[in-house]
Design an enzyme around this catalytic site. Structure first.
Site, short mmCIF file in Angstrom:
data_model
loop_
_atom_site.label_atom_id
_atom_site.label_comp_id
_atom_site.label_asym_id
_atom_site.label_seq_id
_atom_site.Cartn_x
_atom_site.Cartn_y
_atom_site.Cartn_z
N SER A 15 3.85 -2.50 1.05
CA SER A 15 2.73 -3.44 1.09
C SER A 15 3.02 -4.75 1.80
O SER A 15 2.09 -5.46 2.18
CB SER A 15 2.26 -3.73 -0.33
OG SER A 15 3.32 -4.25 -1.11
N THR A 16 4.28 -5.10 2.00
CA THR A 16 4.59 -6.41 2.59
C THR A 16 5.66 -6.28 3.68
O THR A 16 6.24 -5.20 3.88
CB THR A 16 5.11 -7.40 1.53
OG1 THR A 16 6.41 -6.98 1.10
CG2 THR A 16 4.17 -7.46 0.34
#
Length: 220
Positions: A15-16
């Site tokens: 996600s990052t």
């Protein structure tokens, strides 16, 4: 090209952009390559991305869906079901893959993902709703066509001459048919459905706009 083993694709997501996530991305890919070998699957390609699972507009995911469709891939390998997405996005992706006839295997489940009862019911509901939407759409086309024919419209004339039309005007906006159907009392929505039934990709707004343009041209 003939393949001796069934092909699969790997989908890995974090996600990052954090460094720890980069390590996770590499680990996912390594685990799925091992899993593919254990299942005797040929890895056709790997899709990786760094994007929130709550979003559906992800480059990697969209590329995956296109590849599965175009290459007739039947199996997608993921680390766990949340890699496909979270919340409504996850259900939407699962529904699309189910429609394509593709199965999703997860490393966590060591095989096909184990959906809970609620997820299974939701996918069934989505399929039923989509089927009825198709039936309603077809019924609207049929109803519009019947009314047009009752009023004297002859669709066979349109079908016979479609391949003879020159340029883009007749294909995109068949103004002659729009005027003819409007003169027979059909609504803009009914005209749109009739034209879609004849293969024209046109919206009700376009039908309305072009008819109004026609009226202004006649008044000029």
């Amino acid at each position: 090209m003939k393949h001796d083993r069934e092909r699969c694709v790997l989908y890995c997501r974090v996600s990052t952009e954090k460094e720890a996530q980069e390590v996770s991305l590499e680990r996912q890919q390594e685990e799925l390559i091992t899993m593919a070998a254990e299942l005797n699957l040929e890895v056709a390609t790997v899709f990786t991305e760094k994007h929130s699972g709550f979003d559906i507009d992800r480059d990697g995911l969209l590329s995956l869906l296109d590849y599965v469709r175009d290459e007739k891939i039947n199996i997608i390998l993921i680390q766990d079901e949340t890699r496909l997405g979270r919340g409504n996005a996850r259900m939407a992706v699962l529904h699309l893959l189910t429609k394509m006839g593709a199965s999703v295997y997860s490393h966590t489940d060591n095989g096909p993902i184990n959906l809970n009862e609620m997820d299974t019911m939701m996918l069934e509901i989505l399929s039923i709703v989509e089927e009825y939407q198709r039936k309603l759409h077809n019924a609207k086309i049929k109803r519009g066509m019947k009314r047009a024919v009752r009023e004297g419209y002859r669709p066979e004339r349109n079908l016979k001459n479609r391949d003879k039309a020159e340029g883009r005007e007749r294909i995109e906006v068949p103004i002659t048919e729009i005027v003819s159907l409007r003169d027979k009392g059909l609504t803009y929505e009914e005209i749109t459905e009739v034209l879609k039934g004849l293969g024209h990709d046109i919206s009700k707004a376009t039908v309305h706009r072009r008819y109004k343009e026609y009226e202004r041209e006649q008044e000029a």
